[in-house]
Design a protein around this motif. Structure first.
Motif, PDB file in Angstrom:
ATOM      1  N   LYS A  17       0.840  -1.204   0.000  1.00 29.21           N
ATOM      2  CA  LYS A  17       0.000   0.000   0.000  1.00 29.21           C
ATOM      3  C   LYS A  17       0.879   1.259   0.000  1.00 29.21           C
ATOM      4  CE  LYS A  17      -4.229   1.428   2.274  1.00 29.21           C
ATOM      5  NZ  LYS A  17      -5.162   1.232   3.354  1.00 29.21           N
ATOM      6  N   ARG A  18       1.935   1.242   0.812  1.00 33.06           N
ATOM      7  CA  ARG A  18       2.868   2.388   0.828  1.00 33.06           C
ATOM      8  C   ARG A  18       3.565   2.558  -0.516  1.00 33.06           C
ATOM      9  NH1 ARG A  18       3.549   0.703   6.145  1.00 33.06           N
ATOM     10  NH2 ARG A  18       5.300  -0.685   5.676  1.00 33.06           N
ATOM     11  N   ASP A  19       3.939   1.435  -1.142  1.00 35.17           N
ATOM     12  CA  ASP A  19       4.591   1.485  -2.452  1.00 35.17           C
ATOM     13  C   ASP A  19       3.664   2.121  -3.491  1.00 35.17           C
ATOM     14  OD1 ASP A  19       6.384   1.117  -4.534  1.00 35.17           O
ATOM     15  OD2 ASP A  19       6.221  -1.070  -4.571  1.00 35.17           O
ATOM     16  N   LEU A  20       2.401   1.719  -3.479  1.00 36.63           N
ATOM     17  CA  LEU A  20       1.431   2.303  -4.407  1.00 36.63           C
ATOM     18  C   LEU A  20       1.238   3.799  -4.132  1.00 36.63           C
ATOM     19  CD1 LEU A  20      -1.138  -0.609  -4.346  1.00 36.63           C
ATOM     20  CD2 LEU A  20      -0.014   0.246  -6.420  1.00 36.63           C
ATOM     21  N   ALA A  21       1.107   4.167  -2.864  1.00 37.76           N
ATOM     22  CA  ALA A  21       0.910   5.576  -2.493  1.00 37.76           C
ATOM     23  C   ALA A  21       2.125   6.414  -2.882  1.00 37.76           C
ATOM     24  CB  ALA A  21       0.629   5.696  -0.996  1.00 37.76           C
ATOM     25  N   LYS A  49      -4.478   6.871  -1.373  1.00 32.33           N
ATOM     26  CA  LYS A  49      -4.740   5.795  -0.412  1.00 32.33           C
ATOM     27  C   LYS A  49      -6.218   5.413  -0.358  1.00 32.33           C
ATOM     28  CE  LYS A  49      -0.792   6.591   2.544  1.00 32.33           C
ATOM     29  NZ  LYS A  49      -0.283   6.875   3.878  1.00 32.33           N
ATOM     30  N   ALA A  50      -7.103   6.360  -0.634  1.00 26.71           N
ATOM     31  CA  ALA A  50      -8.539   6.073  -0.630  1.00 26.71           C
ATOM     32  C   ALA A  50      -8.934   5.135  -1.775  1.00 26.71           C
ATOM     33  CB  ALA A  50      -9.337   7.368  -0.724  1.00 26.71           C
ATOM     34  N   ASN A  51      -8.086   5.026  -2.789  1.00 28.12           N
ATOM     35  CA  ASN A  51      -8.363   4.165  -3.935  1.00 28.12           C
ATOM     36  C   ASN A  51      -7.609   2.838  -3.877  1.00 28.12           C
ATOM     37  OD1 ASN A  51     -10.209   5.867  -5.191  1.00 28.12           O
ATOM     38  ND2 ASN A  51      -8.575   7.055  -6.143  1.00 28.12           N
ATOM     39  N   ILE A  52      -7.031   2.544  -2.713  1.00 18.20           N
ATOM     40  CA  ILE A  52      -6.321   1.283  -2.507  1.00 18.20           C
ATOM     41  C   ILE A  52      -7.057   0.520  -1.405  1.00 18.20           C
ATOM     42  CG2 ILE A  52      -4.140   0.178  -1.905  1.00 18.20           C
ATOM     43  CD1 ILE A  52      -2.790   2.918  -2.642  1.00 18.20           C
ATOM     44  N   ILE A  53      -7.598  -0.617  -1.738  1.00 19.43           N
ATOM     45  CA  ILE A  53      -8.365  -1.422  -0.785  1.00 19.43           C
ATOM     46  C   ILE A  53      -7.606  -2.717  -0.500  1.00 19.43           C
ATOM     47  CG2 ILE A  53     -10.565  -2.587  -0.340  1.00 19.43           C
ATOM     48  CD1 ILE A  53     -10.747   0.518  -0.783  1.00 19.43           C
ATOM     49  N   VAL A  54      -7.358  -2.972   0.774  1.00 18.49           N
ATOM     50  CA  VAL A  54      -6.750  -4.233   1.190  1.00 18.49           C
ATOM     51  C   VAL A  54      -7.844  -5.053   1.853  1.00 18.49           C
ATOM     52  CG1 VAL A  54      -5.056  -5.332   2.695  1.00 18.49           C
ATOM     53  CG2 VAL A  54      -4.469  -3.203   1.519  1.00 18.49           C
ATOM     54  N   SER A  55      -8.037  -6.256   1.369  1.00 21.43           N
ATOM     55  CA  SER A  55      -9.070  -7.138   1.904  1.00 21.43           C
ATOM     56  C   SER A  55      -8.431  -8.475   2.279  1.00 21.43           C
ATOM     57  CB  SER A  55     -10.167  -7.346   0.855  1.00 21.43           C
ATOM     58  OG  SER A  55     -11.183  -8.148   1.374  1.00 21.43           O
ATOM     59  N   ILE A  60      -7.081  -4.195  -4.129  1.00 19.59           N
ATOM     60  CA  ILE A  60      -7.834  -3.610  -5.232  1.00 19.59           C
ATOM     61  C   ILE A  60      -7.389  -2.167  -5.371  1.00 19.59           C
ATOM     62  CG2 ILE A  60     -10.143  -3.113  -6.127  1.00 19.59           C
ATOM     63  CD1 ILE A  60      -9.644  -6.114  -5.454  1.00 19.59           C
ATOM     64  N   VAL A  61      -7.080  -1.754  -6.590  1.00 17.11           N
ATOM     65  CA  VAL A  61      -6.702  -0.360  -6.852  1.00 17.11           C
ATOM     66  C   VAL A  61      -7.674   0.193  -7.884  1.00 17.11           C
ATOM     67  CG1 VAL A  61      -4.892   1.206  -7.662  1.00 17.11           C
ATOM     68  CG2 VAL A  61      -4.260  -0.872  -6.403  1.00 17.11           C
ATOM     69  N   TYR A  62      -8.244   1.342  -7.575  1.00 20.44           N
ATOM     70  CA  TYR A  62      -9.126   2.029  -8.510  1.00 20.44           C
ATOM     71  C   TYR A  62      -8.317   3.112  -9.207  1.00 20.44           C
ATOM     72  CZ  TYR A  62     -12.775  -0.441  -6.015  1.00 20.44           C
ATOM     73  OH  TYR A  62     -13.546  -1.420  -5.465  1.00 20.44           O
ATOM     74  N   ALA A  63      -8.361   3.114 -10.542  1.00 20.79           N
ATOM     75  CA  ALA A  63      -7.579   4.059 -11.336  1.00 20.79           C
ATOM     76  C   ALA A  63      -8.484   4.775 -12.336  1.00 20.79           C
ATOM     77  CB  ALA A  63      -6.474   3.313 -12.076  1.00 20.79           C
ATOM     78  N   ASP A  64      -8.104   6.015 -12.658  1.00 20.56           N
ATOM     79  CA  ASP A  64      -8.903   6.817 -13.586  1.00 20.56           C
ATOM     80  C   ASP A  64      -8.589   6.560 -15.052  1.00 20.56           C
ATOM     81  OD1 ASP A  64     -10.323   8.102 -11.549  1.00 20.56           O
ATOM     82  OD2 ASP A  64      -8.721   9.577 -11.286  1.00 20.56           O
ATOM     83  N   THR A  65      -7.365   6.120 -15.339  1.00 24.71           N
ATOM     84  CA  THR A  65      -6.965   5.910 -16.728  1.00 24.71           C
ATOM     85  C   THR A  65      -6.387   4.519 -16.917  1.00 24.71           C
ATOM     86  OG1 THR A  65      -4.689   6.675 -16.442  1.00 24.71           O
ATOM     87  CG2 THR A  65      -6.361   8.371 -16.926  1.00 24.71           C
ATOM     88  N   ALA A  66      -6.347   4.068 -18.165  1.00 23.11           N
ATOM     89  CA  ALA A  66      -5.761   2.771 -18.476  1.00 23.11           C
ATOM     90  C   ALA A  66      -4.275   2.759 -18.148  1.00 23.11           C
ATOM     91  CB  ALA A  66      -5.991   2.436 -19.939  1.00 23.11           C
TER      92      ALA A  66
END
Length: 163
Positions: A19-23, A29-35, A83-89
């Motif tokens: 999660k830190r790597d993605l951020a 961080k609001a678009n990164i979901i850890v389940s 899960i990561v939510y992204a705006d562009t491809a």
């Protein structure tokens, strides 16, 4: 168009580090979901049933693709999903690269010569789904799996009558 990037990791992986790597690479961080998966009962046959929220999420994401639906549902039991939510491809592909670098499990392995299977786009094949975040269908921070029963709950005698 918005995208959902789905990844599966072993239960032992440090999801906070990923999660830190993605951020640190520009993802909110609001678009990164850890389940994380929680197995409620031991299943002697390895058959587990999703909780309602998890089942609804998978059904929403893979609405018309039962093969991918079953593959991700099965592979996610007892493991972690990010899960990561992204705006562009491009952002979605960048997120997928970071997730893969951190040890994401390939649910479908790419064939070196072949592209995606017939009727399946390359993006879906690689875990990138062209669907926006949905407030009703999402994975929570913990998914609960219960032992699924195969067959009848009540014992019967040889005549088919309940004991």
């Amino acid at each position: 168009m918005a995208y959902t990037v789905i990844s599966v990791f072993p239960a032992t992986v440090d999801t906070e580090e990923i999660k830190r790597d993605l951020a640190s690479n520009g993802f909110d961080k609001a678009n990164i979901i850890v389940s994380k998966s929680k197995l409620e009962d031991g299943s002697p046959d390895g058959h587990y049933e999703d909780d309602v929220k998890t089942r609804n999420f998978w059904d929403f994401i893979f609405a018309h693709d039962t093969e991918m639906l079953e593959a991700y549902k099965k592979e996610s039991v007892g493991k972690n999903n990010i899960i990561v939510y992204a705006d562009t491809a491009d952002d979605a592909q960048r997120a997928k690269t970071i997730l893969d670098k951190n040890g994401a499990i390939e649910v479908y392995r790419k064939q070196s010569e072949s592209k995606a299977p017939e009727g399946m786009s390359e993006e879906v094949y690689n875990g990138i789904i062209a669907k926006a975040r949905h407030d009703l269908y999402f994975l929570g921070s913990e998914r609960v799996y219960t032992s699924g029963s195969k067959g009848m709950d009540e014992p019967m005698d040889s005549q088919g009558s309940e004991d």
